[in-house]
Design an enzyme around this catalytic site. Structure first.
Site, PDB file in Angstrom:
ATOM      1  N   CYS A 176      37.230  40.550  33.214  1.00 30.15           N
ATOM      2  CA  CYS A 176      37.932  42.035  33.256  1.00 30.15           C
ATOM      3  C   CYS A 176      37.760  42.636  30.869  1.00 30.15           C
ATOM      4  CB  CYS A 176      40.051  41.531  32.969  1.00 30.15           C
ATOM      5  SG  CYS A 176      39.992  41.215  34.424  1.00 30.15           S
ATOM      6  N   HIS A 188      43.734  45.661  28.381  1.00 32.18           N
ATOM      7  CA  HIS A 188      43.311  44.027  27.970  1.00 32.18           C
ATOM      8  C   HIS A 188      43.416  44.196  26.770  1.00 32.18           C
ATOM      9  CE1 HIS A 188      42.243  39.711  30.406  1.00 32.18           C
ATOM     10  NE2 HIS A 188      43.196  39.411  28.714  1.00 32.18           N
TER      11      HIS A 188
END
Length: 506
Positions: free
Chosen positions: A53, A103
């Site tokens: 991610c 993120h």
């Protein structure tokens, strides 16, 4: 003078290209993404630069590789000094905003975005730092197979709460852009967390599919040898301590398909707002993902590998009247190419010179009918690895190398399921030698491994220290000024109602 193009970047999480109808899947229902592909250009061989991610998103935003920017894993800090596509767009006069997941790790939670419309679903601290010095110790915070054994339906979930908020915020922002008197073009990134595991979604979406229609993995675990990296992935996700039945696999895949349909609905809501706002005809829409999902192929789940399902992702670019509708690009490209592409669009013909070294190349010429550069380069330095795992994708070949394991070479034209590792085949010695020579020229892998381990050590100390005493979170808190919202006495009523109504009234 023509108005400069707006840009809407849509991103799903853990969405493998192979599971979209636009890429040939016959089961999944995603009509809004299908419609986008019909009016746009679809990249058939598009890859993430790292199948995890945070590294995937950081490399995408920077147009630069994991090793160049230190984006090693899901707890690596994204340094503020690294120019991102949001910085370049903003410097070029764009109004930049982010709704949803990116993120970001570290105290900078904007990285060039003027506004963030939501918080993030993932933590911004260093708590998820791997430890390559203890490869046998499984991190307690990482995936296990509960996402598979407990898959199915839910009325609500953490991810549904988040993505519903993302869609609402993005839709509201688009309406606000249309009602604004500001003349800057916009760059809006909308990033959902589905269809990322856990594999669960609404009953109405789950019921779009029947068990008997769900295809099982094309390559079973018993069909191929277990390579060393895959064995480590099985350990790090605790796969060998679970009994996964065919019913579990089918149910998890059915729930994953339901989550793709959920993302498709969110895409439809956002695109409807764009059309209703009168902004559709002057907006480039791009749809991609951060990485894919093995979803049971080869007995593997999630990502963290260079097999196709984990790293081949969608890229669809739609700009009616600008790029060829329904076009397909077959040459290889990657996330690294998005920054120079976006920056060239923002430059509006004036040229683009990056302020820092990048590894990508603009796709604008490819989108306009030119020949692509036909290359995707990737690096993986996260969980399950014990040394950097690098990938070169060019023409029909994929070459994967790490100092700790035997090489992998696949001819994806002849063997799209990657069942035949040709690296030890004497017929392909010259090809392997050429790739090894390229790897040696591109990377100092021993030095990179030392840099990764040094970073891990530093971050673990910082995290342990900051966890003691009074805690100050880096997680983003959206800023909202209630003094300018709805009915307020500092604005004349008629003016307020006129400027907030869409379409405008005289």
């Amino acid at each position: 003078m023509a108005k400069r193009l707006n840009i809407l970047l849509l991103q799903a999480d853990q969405l493998a290209a192979a599971f979209l109808p636009a890429y040939g899947n016959q089961v999944v229902k995603a009509p809004n993404i299908d419609a986008l592909a019909e009016t746009g250009v679809t990249f058939d061989s598009f890859y993430c630069a790292s199948p995890l991610c945070a590294p995937s998103r950081f490399t995408m935003m920077a147009g630069a590789s994991v090793s160049r920017i230190g984006a090693y894993d899901n707890a690596a800090e994204f340094a503020s000094e690294i120019p991102t596509f949001a910085h370049y767009m903003r410097a070029a006069g764009y109004r930049t905003a982010l709704a949803g997941k990116m993120h970001f790790c570290g105290p900078d939670q904007l990285h060039g975005f003027e506004e963030r419309l939501t918080t993030d679903i993932y933590p911004a601290d260093f708590g998820w730092t791997p430890d390559w010095e203890q490869p046998g110790v499984r991190p307690s915070w990482y995936h296990n197979m509960g996402s598979v054994t407990e898959s199915g339906t839910c009325v609500r979930s953490n991810q549904l709460d988040f993505d519903d908020e993302v869609t609402y915020a993005a839709r509201r922002h688009i309406y606000d852009l249309a009602r604004s008197s500001e003349d800057r073009p916009f760059f809006l990134t909308v990033s959902w967390t589905h269809p990322h595991d856990p594999y669960a979604n609404l009953p109405e979406l789950f019921d779009l599919y029947r068990d008997e229609d769900i295809p099982m993995p094309a390559v079973k675990q018993s069909d191929v040898p277990l390579d060393p990296h895959s064995a480590r992935l099985r350990h790090v996700s605790d796969m060998d301590n679970y009994t996964i039945t065919e019913a579990d696999i089918r149910r998890a895949r059915r729930a994953y398909f339901a989550s793709i349909s959920y993302v498709d609905r969110q895409v439809g809501i956002v695109l409807k707002a764009l059309k209703e706002s009168g902004l559709e005809d002057n907006t480039v829409v791009m749809l991609t993902a951060d990485h894919g999902d093995m979803l049971g192929e080869r007995g593997l789940w999630y990502k963290m590998t260079w097999f196709e399902n984990a790293c081949r992702i969608p890229l669809i670019v739609s700009a009616p009247g600008k790029f060829k509708s329904g076009g397909r690009i077959t040459t290889n490209a990657s996330h690294l190419d998005l920054l120079p592409t976006l920056a060239e669009i923002a430059a509006d013909g004036r040229g683009f010179e990056p302020a820092a070294e990048i590894d990508g190349k603009s796709l604008l010429g490819t989108l306009s009918g030119g020949k692509g550069h036909d290359e995707a380069i990737g690096e993986y330095c996260g969980e399950g690895a014990i040394a950097p795992l690098v990938m070169v994708r060019r023409a029909n070949w994929k070459f994967v190398h790490t100092p700790s394991d035997p090489d992998q070479l696949y001819d994806l034209h002849a063997d799209p399921l990657e069942k035949q590792n040709l690296a030890a085949d004497p017929k392909h010695t010259a090809t392997v030698d050429a790739f090894r020579k390229e790897v040696k020229q591109r990377w100092n892998l021993a030095k990179l491994k030392d840099q990764v381990i040094d970073s891990q050590r530093r971050r673990r100390i910082v995290y342990d220290a900051l966890a003691k005493g009074q805690h100050r979170s880096w997680d983003y808190q959206p800023i909202r000024d209630a003094g300018t919202a709805y009915m307020r006495n500092n604005v004349v009523l008629d003016d307020l109602e006129a400027r907030t109504r869409l379409p405008r009234v005289s």
